[in-house]
Design a protein around this motif. Structure first.
Motif, PDB file in Angstrom:
ATOM      1  N   VAL A 276      -4.674   0.445   9.249  1.00 22.08           N
ATOM      2  CA  VAL A 276      -4.162  -0.383   9.593  1.00 22.08           C
ATOM      3  C   VAL A 276      -2.884  -0.869   8.736  1.00 22.08           C
ATOM      4  CG1 VAL A 276      -5.812  -0.963  11.059  1.00 22.08           C
ATOM      5  CG2 VAL A 276      -5.906  -2.096   9.257  1.00 22.08           C
ATOM      6  N   GLY A 277      -3.342  -1.040   7.687  1.00 27.18           N
ATOM      7  CA  GLY A 277      -1.977  -1.558   6.526  1.00 27.18           C
ATOM      8  C   GLY A 277      -0.800  -0.419   6.489  1.00 27.18           C
ATOM      9  N   TYR A 278      -0.978  -0.014   7.533  1.00 26.35           N
ATOM     10  CA  TYR A 278       0.320   0.534   7.851  1.00 26.35           C
ATOM     11  C   TYR A 278       1.195  -0.423   8.457  1.00 26.35           C
ATOM     12  CZ  TYR A 278      -0.520   3.792   3.840  1.00 26.35           C
ATOM     13  OH  TYR A 278      -1.296   5.087   2.275  1.00 26.35           O
ATOM     14  N   PHE A 279       0.560  -0.522   9.353  1.00 28.69           N
ATOM     15  CA  PHE A 279       0.937  -1.145  11.025  1.00 28.69           C
ATOM     16  C   PHE A 279       1.577  -2.367  10.516  1.00 28.69           C
ATOM     17  CE2 PHE A 279      -1.042   2.350  12.099  1.00 28.69           C
ATOM     18  CZ  PHE A 279      -0.284   3.339  12.190  1.00 28.69           C
ATOM     19  N   GLY A 280       3.272  -3.134   9.791  1.00 26.90           N
ATOM     20  CA  GLY A 280       3.494  -4.644   9.776  1.00 26.90           C
ATOM     21  C   GLY A 280       3.453  -4.843  11.432  1.00 26.90           C
ATOM     22  N   GLU A 281       3.274  -4.214  12.322  1.00 26.76           N
ATOM     23  CA  GLU A 281       2.979  -4.854  13.736  1.00 26.76           C
ATOM     24  C   GLU A 281       1.044  -5.976  13.497  1.00 26.76           C
ATOM     25  OE1 GLU A 281       3.629  -1.683  13.293  1.00 26.76           O
ATOM     26  OE2 GLU A 281       5.931  -2.242  13.911  1.00 26.76           O
ATOM     27  N   ILE A 282       0.850  -5.161  12.886  1.00 25.23           N
ATOM     28  CA  ILE A 282      -0.613  -5.761  13.549  1.00 25.23           C
ATOM     29  C   ILE A 282      -0.723  -6.640  11.722  1.00 25.23           C
ATOM     30  CG2 ILE A 282      -3.009  -4.776  12.446  1.00 25.23           C
ATOM     31  CD1 ILE A 282      -3.199  -2.210  13.340  1.00 25.23           C
ATOM     32  N   GLY A 283      -1.020  -8.123  12.425  1.00 28.60           N
ATOM     33  CA  GLY A 283      -0.926  -9.321  11.333  1.00 28.60           C
ATOM     34  C   GLY A 283      -1.855 -10.539  11.419  1.00 28.60           C
ATOM     35  N   HIS A 284      -1.576 -11.209  11.373  1.00 30.22           N
ATOM     36  CA  HIS A 284      -2.610 -12.589  11.843  1.00 30.22           C
ATOM     37  C   HIS A 284      -3.096 -12.514  12.622  1.00 30.22           C
ATOM     38  CE1 HIS A 284      -4.359 -15.713   9.681  1.00 30.22           C
ATOM     39  NE2 HIS A 284      -3.679 -17.218  10.406  1.00 30.22           N
ATOM     40  N   THR A 285      -1.600 -12.774  13.357  1.00 27.06           N
ATOM     41  CA  THR A 285      -1.962 -13.115  15.510  1.00 27.06           C
ATOM     42  C   THR A 285      -3.111 -12.173  16.057  1.00 27.06           C
ATOM     43  OG1 THR A 285       0.736 -13.227  15.413  1.00 27.06           O
ATOM     44  CG2 THR A 285      -0.307 -12.967  16.814  1.00 27.06           C
TER      45      THR A 285
ATOM     46  N   TYR B 184       0.835  -3.404   4.119  1.00 27.73           N
ATOM     47  CA  TYR B 184       0.995  -2.696   2.878  1.00 27.73           C
ATOM     48  C   TYR B 184       2.226  -3.001   2.274  1.00 27.73           C
ATOM     49  CZ  TYR B 184      -3.714   0.053   3.326  1.00 27.73           C
ATOM     50  OH  TYR B 184      -4.474   0.418   3.443  1.00 27.73           O
ATOM     51  N   ILE B 185       3.415  -3.459   3.076  1.00 24.95           N
ATOM     52  CA  ILE B 185       4.627  -3.950   3.124  1.00 24.95           C
ATOM     53  C   ILE B 185       4.535  -4.952   2.526  1.00 24.95           C
ATOM     54  CG2 ILE B 185       6.790  -3.802   3.678  1.00 24.95           C
ATOM     55  CD1 ILE B 185       6.093  -1.681   5.647  1.00 24.95           C
ATOM     56  N   ASP B 186       4.201  -5.848   3.416  1.00 25.84           N
ATOM     57  CA  ASP B 186       3.982  -7.961   2.360  1.00 25.84           C
ATOM     58  C   ASP B 186       3.129  -7.794   1.497  1.00 25.84           C
ATOM     59  OD1 ASP B 186       5.651  -8.135   5.016  1.00 25.84           O
ATOM     60  OD2 ASP B 186       3.558  -8.372   6.137  1.00 25.84           O
ATOM     61  N   LEU B 187       2.364  -6.584   1.365  1.00 23.41           N
ATOM     62  CA  LEU B 187       1.858  -6.613  -0.160  1.00 23.41           C
ATOM     63  C   LEU B 187       2.540  -5.794  -1.546  1.00 23.41           C
ATOM     64  CD1 LEU B 187      -2.373  -5.806   0.675  1.00 23.41           C
ATOM     65  CD2 LEU B 187      -1.131  -9.050  -0.479  1.00 23.41           C
ATOM     66  N   GLY B 188       3.130  -4.813  -1.636  1.00 21.21           N
ATOM     67  CA  GLY B 188       4.421  -4.537  -1.668  1.00 21.21           C
ATOM     68  C   GLY B 188       4.261  -3.343  -2.479  1.00 21.21           C
ATOM     69  N   MET B 189       3.252  -2.561  -1.668  1.00 25.32           N
ATOM     70  CA  MET B 189       2.348  -0.607  -1.548  1.00 25.32           C
ATOM     71  C   MET B 189       2.506  -0.606  -0.564  1.00 25.32           C
ATOM     72  SD  MET B 189      -0.854  -1.676  -4.843  1.00 25.32           S
ATOM     73  CE  MET B 189      -0.227   0.423  -4.888  1.00 25.32           C
ATOM     74  N   PRO B 190       3.989  -0.172  -0.284  1.00 20.70           N
ATOM     75  CA  PRO B 190       4.068   0.334   0.976  1.00 20.70           C
ATOM     76  C   PRO B 190       3.287   2.070   1.240  1.00 20.70           C
ATOM     77  CG  PRO B 190       6.511   0.399   0.152  1.00 20.70           C
ATOM     78  CD  PRO B 190       5.224  -0.462  -0.758  1.00 20.70           C
ATOM     79  N   GLU B 191       3.308   3.106   0.157  1.00 17.40           N
ATOM     80  CA  GLU B 191       3.148   4.219   0.004  1.00 17.40           C
ATOM     81  C   GLU B 191       2.021   4.530  -0.359  1.00 17.40           C
ATOM     82  OE1 GLU B 191       5.778   6.392  -2.110  1.00 17.40           O
ATOM     83  OE2 GLU B 191       7.945   5.788  -1.460  1.00 17.40           O
ATOM     84  N   TYR B 192       1.074   3.080  -1.388  1.00 16.48           N
ATOM     85  CA  TYR B 192       0.335   3.888  -1.913  1.00 16.48           C
ATOM     86  C   TYR B 192      -0.769   2.781  -2.000  1.00 16.48           C
ATOM     87  CZ  TYR B 192       3.099   7.652  -4.000  1.00 16.48           C
ATOM     88  OH  TYR B 192       3.488   8.443  -4.149  1.00 16.48           O
ATOM     89  N   GLY B 193      -0.573   1.994  -0.349  1.00 20.42           N
ATOM     90  CA  GLY B 193      -1.685   0.470  -0.500  1.00 20.42           C
ATOM     91  C   GLY B 193      -3.367   1.100  -0.043  1.00 20.42           C
ATOM     92  N   ILE B 194      -2.869   2.491   0.267  1.00 17.47           N
ATOM     93  CA  ILE B 194      -4.680   2.744   0.395  1.00 17.47           C
ATOM     94  C   ILE B 194      -5.260   3.080  -0.390  1.00 17.47           C
ATOM     95  CG2 ILE B 194      -3.762   4.973   0.752  1.00 17.47           C
ATOM     96  CD1 ILE B 194      -5.068   6.032   3.268  1.00 17.47           C
ATOM     97  N   VAL B 195      -4.230   3.150  -1.022  1.00 19.04           N
ATOM     98  CA  VAL B 195      -5.664   3.720  -2.451  1.00 19.04           C
ATOM     99  C   VAL B 195      -6.071   2.022  -2.560  1.00 19.04           C
ATOM    100  CG1 VAL B 195      -5.539   4.445  -5.022  1.00 19.04           C
ATOM    101  CG2 VAL B 195      -4.225   5.058  -3.588  1.00 19.04           C
ATOM    102  N   ALA B 196      -4.857   0.591  -2.362  1.00 25.26           N
ATOM    103  CA  ALA B 196      -5.963  -0.209  -3.821  1.00 25.26           C
ATOM    104  C   ALA B 196      -6.801  -0.735  -2.854  1.00 25.26           C
ATOM    105  CB  ALA B 196      -4.186  -1.032  -3.765  1.00 25.26           C
ATOM    106  N   ARG B 197      -6.652  -0.781  -1.723  1.00 23.30           N
ATOM    107  CA  ARG B 197      -7.249  -1.402  -0.648  1.00 23.30           C
ATOM    108  C   ARG B 197      -8.777  -0.548  -0.181  1.00 23.30           C
ATOM    109  NH1 ARG B 197      -5.081  -3.106   5.062  1.00 23.30           N
ATOM    110  NH2 ARG B 197      -5.467  -4.884   3.580  1.00 23.30           N
TER     111      ARG B 197
END
Length: 342
Positions: A142-151, A215-228
């Motif tokens: 879900v981190g790859y989908f910018g539409e899924i956020g706080h709302t 992940y885009i908002d967190l500055g890791m659009p490609e490898y955010g999955i590893v960080a999560r």
């Protein structure tokens, strides 16, 4: 479910850390020590809290159960969303007009809690390991989908769901069986290692722990999955480490752990007032101790019987405490009248 001193103690410790963490947040920017403590707490306190919520999610999942759950969870959400909007307006905040589906303060938990129960209806039909694996994959993707956020609290709902699911599957006996000496010693190593890593590592974006951003908002659009994935591992190890040290026996404070929802919903009014008026500073160990006492006092007061009697109609949609109070007064008066007659 039958009450357990262990789980009530756990909820009390965790709700204290929720309140304490919110109070010290403004002091993290100018102090490496406070930032380390704050981040250390946030690695586990919500995952552990959500795990406990999953443990008590043993309902049948039928229509009646869902309707009762909506009454217990969604009704307080909408009520307090309005109350916090009015409070922020009173304090002069520009974001007081936040939409009804963009949760104020900590209200995201209520919205997510309802969603987790709905998801559980489907996931509990799978074998344990498959359901947890699927939930982890969803939480990572879900981190790859910018539409899924706080709302609608969607991001947090999906990211934290594995902890809720683990709580649902694990039993009390399984939890107690892990409270061995070797496991406790290992937990101390884990907690110390994470604390040192946070202290010496570069500044960690709190968004990874709050789970509300892509992940885009967190500055890791490609490898955010590893960080999560790393966050999942850390949070799981830390949550387990803390829960291993929770006392199993009832004590004088255990009863306060039965009313954590009151503390969770109400403490934001206090904390926001503290922040807006800059009431506290942390320049010494005495300041730190004072804030700890304030946090503990908030927990004890908001989980006390008088608060429950007054606010039960709003938070639980019941008046049983008020009714019982009047019954006791009526019985007391009746006994006094009989005594006078005799």
């Amino acid at each position: 479910m039958e009450r357990s001193a262990y789980f009530d103690n756990a909820k009390l410790v965790l709700i204290f850390l929720v309140v304490f963490g919110h109070i010290i947040q403004p002091f993290t920017h100018g102090s490496l020590g406070m930032n380390t403590l704050y981040t250390w707490i946030y690695t586990f306190h919500m995952p552990a809290f959500i795990f406990l919520a999953g443990f008590f999610a043993k309902g049948l999942g039928n229509r009646k159960y869902i309707m009762n759950l909506a009454k217990k969870v969604l009704v307080p959400y909408f009520i307090f969303q309005v109350l916090y909007s009015g409070y922020y307006f009173y304090l002069g905040h520009n974001d007081w007009q936040t939409g009804i589906f963009y949760p104020h303060w900590s209200l995201w938990f209520l919205f997510s809690l309802f969603s987790w129960h709905l998801l559980l209806y489907f996931f509990k039909k799978m074998p344990m390991y498959l359901s947890v694996t699927v939930s982890l994959i969803v939480g990572l993707l879900v981190g790859y989908f910018g539409e899924i956020g706080h709302t609608f609290s969607l991001s947090r709902t999906f990211v934290f769901f594995p902890f809720f699911l683990l709580g649902y599957w694990l039993t009390k006996d399984q939890m107690m069986s892990m409270k061995r000496k070797s496991m406790r010693i290992g937990s101390l190593v884990v907690m110390a290692f994470v604390a040192v890593a946070i202290y010496i590592a570069p500044t960690i974006n709190s968004g990874w722990l709050l789970a509300s951003k892509s992940y885009i908002d967190l500055g890791m659009p490609e490898y955010g999955i590893v960080a999560r994935l790393l966050v999942y591992v850390t949070a799981s190890a830390m949550a387990l480490s803390i829960l291993l040290w929770i006392p199993s026996r009832e004590n004088v404070f255990t009863k306060f752990g039965t009313q954590t929802l009151y503390v969770y919903l109400l403490h934001g009014f206090f904390v926001q007032f503290f922040r807006d008026n800059n009431l506290f500073k942390v320049n010494s160990i005495l300041d730190f101790a004072g804030i700890s006492v304030v946090a503990a006092s908030i927990v004890l007061v908001l989980s006390s019987k008088p608060i429950q009697v007054v606010l039960q109609p709003i938070i639980e949609g019941k008046i049983s405490l008020i009714r019982n109070m009047f019954r006791q007064v009526s019985k007391s008066q009746h006994k006094e009248n009989l005594h006078v007659k005799n």
